[in-house]
Design a protein around this motif. Sequence first.
Motif, PDB file in Angstrom:
ATOM      1  N   MET A  20      -1.550  60.843-112.951  1.00 37.11           N
ATOM      2  CA  MET A  20      -2.947  60.432-113.076  1.00 37.11           C
ATOM      3  C   MET A  20      -3.081  58.913-113.132  1.00 37.11           C
ATOM      4  SD  MET A  20      -4.462  63.259-115.743  1.00 37.11           S
ATOM      5  CE  MET A  20      -6.010  62.353-115.894  1.00 37.11           C
ATOM      6  N   ILE A  21      -2.173  58.272-113.889  1.00 39.89           N
ATOM      7  CA  ILE A  21      -2.213  56.808-113.992  1.00 39.89           C
ATOM      8  C   ILE A  21      -1.980  56.165-112.629  1.00 39.89           C
ATOM      9  CG2 ILE A  21      -0.983  54.798-114.890  1.00 39.89           C
ATOM     10  CD1 ILE A  21      -0.420  56.471-117.427  1.00 39.89           C
ATOM     11  N   LEU A  22      -0.999  56.671-111.905  1.00 39.28           N
ATOM     12  CA  LEU A  22      -0.661  56.086-110.610  1.00 39.28           C
ATOM     13  C   LEU A  22      -1.718  56.382-109.554  1.00 39.28           C
ATOM     14  CD1 LEU A  22       3.174  56.879-110.611  1.00 39.28           C
ATOM     15  CD2 LEU A  22       2.067  54.681-111.044  1.00 39.28           C
ATOM     16  N   ARG A 108       0.702  51.705-119.638  1.00 45.03           N
ATOM     17  CA  ARG A 108       0.084  52.016-118.341  1.00 45.03           C
ATOM     18  C   ARG A 108       0.296  50.896-117.327  1.00 45.03           C
ATOM     19  NH1 ARG A 108      -4.753  55.055-117.170  1.00 45.03           N
ATOM     20  NH2 ARG A 108      -4.815  55.465-119.411  1.00 45.03           N
ATOM     21  N   ASP A 109      -0.009  49.666-117.716  1.00 47.36           N
ATOM     22  CA  ASP A 109       0.101  48.537-116.786  1.00 47.36           C
ATOM     23  C   ASP A 109       1.546  48.303-116.369  1.00 47.36           C
ATOM     24  OD1 ASP A 109      -2.609  48.215-116.968  1.00 47.36           O
ATOM     25  OD2 ASP A 109      -2.529  46.466-118.290  1.00 47.36           O
ATOM     26  N   ASP A 110       2.483  48.507-117.297  1.00 46.40           N
ATOM     27  CA  ASP A 110       3.892  48.295-116.986  1.00 46.40           C
ATOM     28  C   ASP A 110       4.411  49.355-116.018  1.00 46.40           C
ATOM     29  OD1 ASP A 110       3.988  46.064-118.578  1.00 46.40           O
ATOM     30  OD2 ASP A 110       4.777  47.122-120.330  1.00 46.40           O
ATOM     31  N   LEU A 111       3.905  50.585-116.147  1.00 45.79           N
ATOM     32  CA  LEU A 111       4.290  51.654-115.224  1.00 45.79           C
ATOM     33  C   LEU A 111       3.851  51.308-113.804  1.00 45.79           C
ATOM     34  CD1 LEU A 111       5.247  54.534-114.495  1.00 45.79           C
ATOM     35  CD2 LEU A 111       2.953  55.335-115.138  1.00 45.79           C
ATOM     36  N   VAL A 112       2.617  50.908-113.662  1.00 48.49           N
ATOM     37  CA  VAL A 112       2.078  50.553-112.351  1.00 48.49           C
ATOM     38  C   VAL A 112       2.828  49.358-111.770  1.00 48.49           C
ATOM     39  CG1 VAL A 112       0.043  49.736-111.113  1.00 48.49           C
ATOM     40  CG2 VAL A 112      -0.191  51.483-112.900  1.00 48.49           C
ATOM     41  N   ALA A 114       5.867  48.424-112.432  1.00 47.93           N
ATOM     42  CA  ALA A 114       7.230  48.819-112.082  1.00 47.93           C
ATOM     43  C   ALA A 114       7.278  49.489-110.710  1.00 47.93           C
ATOM     44  CB  ALA A 114       7.783  49.763-113.140  1.00 47.93           C
ATOM     45  N   VAL A 115       6.333  50.365-110.446  1.00 45.85           N
ATOM     46  CA  VAL A 115       6.305  51.043-109.152  1.00 45.85           C
ATOM     47  C   VAL A 115       6.110  50.038-108.022  1.00 45.85           C
ATOM     48  CG1 VAL A 115       4.942  52.610-107.698  1.00 45.85           C
ATOM     49  CG2 VAL A 115       5.539  53.267-110.042  1.00 45.85           C
ATOM     50  N   ARG A 116       5.227  49.095-108.222  1.00 49.57           N
ATOM     51  CA  ARG A 116       4.984  48.083-107.191  1.00 49.57           C
ATOM     52  C   ARG A 116       6.203  47.192-106.968  1.00 49.57           C
ATOM     53  NH1 ARG A 116      -0.974  46.860-109.653  1.00 49.57           N
ATOM     54  NH2 ARG A 116      -2.134  48.413-108.440  1.00 49.57           N
ATOM     55  N   VAL A 117       6.858  46.815-108.064  1.00 47.17           N
ATOM     56  CA  VAL A 117       8.036  45.952-107.967  1.00 47.17           C
ATOM     57  C   VAL A 117       9.155  46.651-107.206  1.00 47.17           C
ATOM     58  CG1 VAL A 117       9.934  44.961-109.308  1.00 47.17           C
ATOM     59  CG2 VAL A 117       7.574  44.545-109.999  1.00 47.17           C
ATOM     60  N   VAL A 118       9.425  47.891-107.559  1.00 42.97           N
ATOM     61  CA  VAL A 118      10.508  48.635-106.916  1.00 42.97           C
ATOM     62  C   VAL A 118      10.174  48.930-105.455  1.00 42.97           C
ATOM     63  CG1 VAL A 118      11.748  50.831-106.905  1.00 42.97           C
ATOM     64  CG2 VAL A 118      11.388  49.615-109.053  1.00 42.97           C
TER      65      VAL A 118
END
Length: 223
Positions: A20-22, A108-112, A114-118
């Motif tokens: 949901m967050i992503l 939440r912000d760190d999850l998003v 992280a996905v962008r960075v990877v």
Amino acid sequence: MSIRVAVADDQELVRSGFSMILEAQPDIEVVAEAGDGAEAVAAVRLHAPDVILLDIRMPGMDGIEAARQVCAQSSCRVVMLTTFDLDEYVYEALYAGASGFLLKDVRRDDLVHAVRVVAAGDSLLAPSVTRRLVADVVRRRRTESDAPAVSPAERLSVLTAREEETLRLLARGLSNAEIAASFVVSDHTVKTHVSNVLSKLGLRDRVQAVICAYETGLVVPGS
């Protein structure tokens, strides 16, 4: 173009919460969910995501084996999910080819982020805990094998002096911007050095580069 993501966790609430967050992000699309490692591997084959979040502890095929198969069979980048920042299984995840890991209580912000960075080809190396994990996995491997470290001269001879120093600074956790400041060069020049290091040493990403630096003795744990 959206970043295609798969989420694998045996806890439905965790899995759906991350999804949901992503999904709420305009540049991220969750293309698959999985409840165990076998489903995760199948999802990567079917949906070809750019990034997969993999829980380490799942029934049947665990996240480590799933990461190993995903990294061997596709270009999908793996981020491991764990409950503990010093989970012993994270060590194996790094060797399996994971590009980093996140705690399940990640913001939440760190999850998003992280996905962008990877997805952009980088790795989750900024947190000091990750550097401790990399150093510790090398200590463990050396203890288990009781074998001496490979000489930097033997494995790193393909690198120029500047590329070797770039690898040394990567292993100490410096970002591209910090390395650029140290060398007094542009970020673009540092990106070129990092790319050359990975290419010449046949490494997948910055995580493997850091492990290589420790394994060869270029950087000593705790230094």
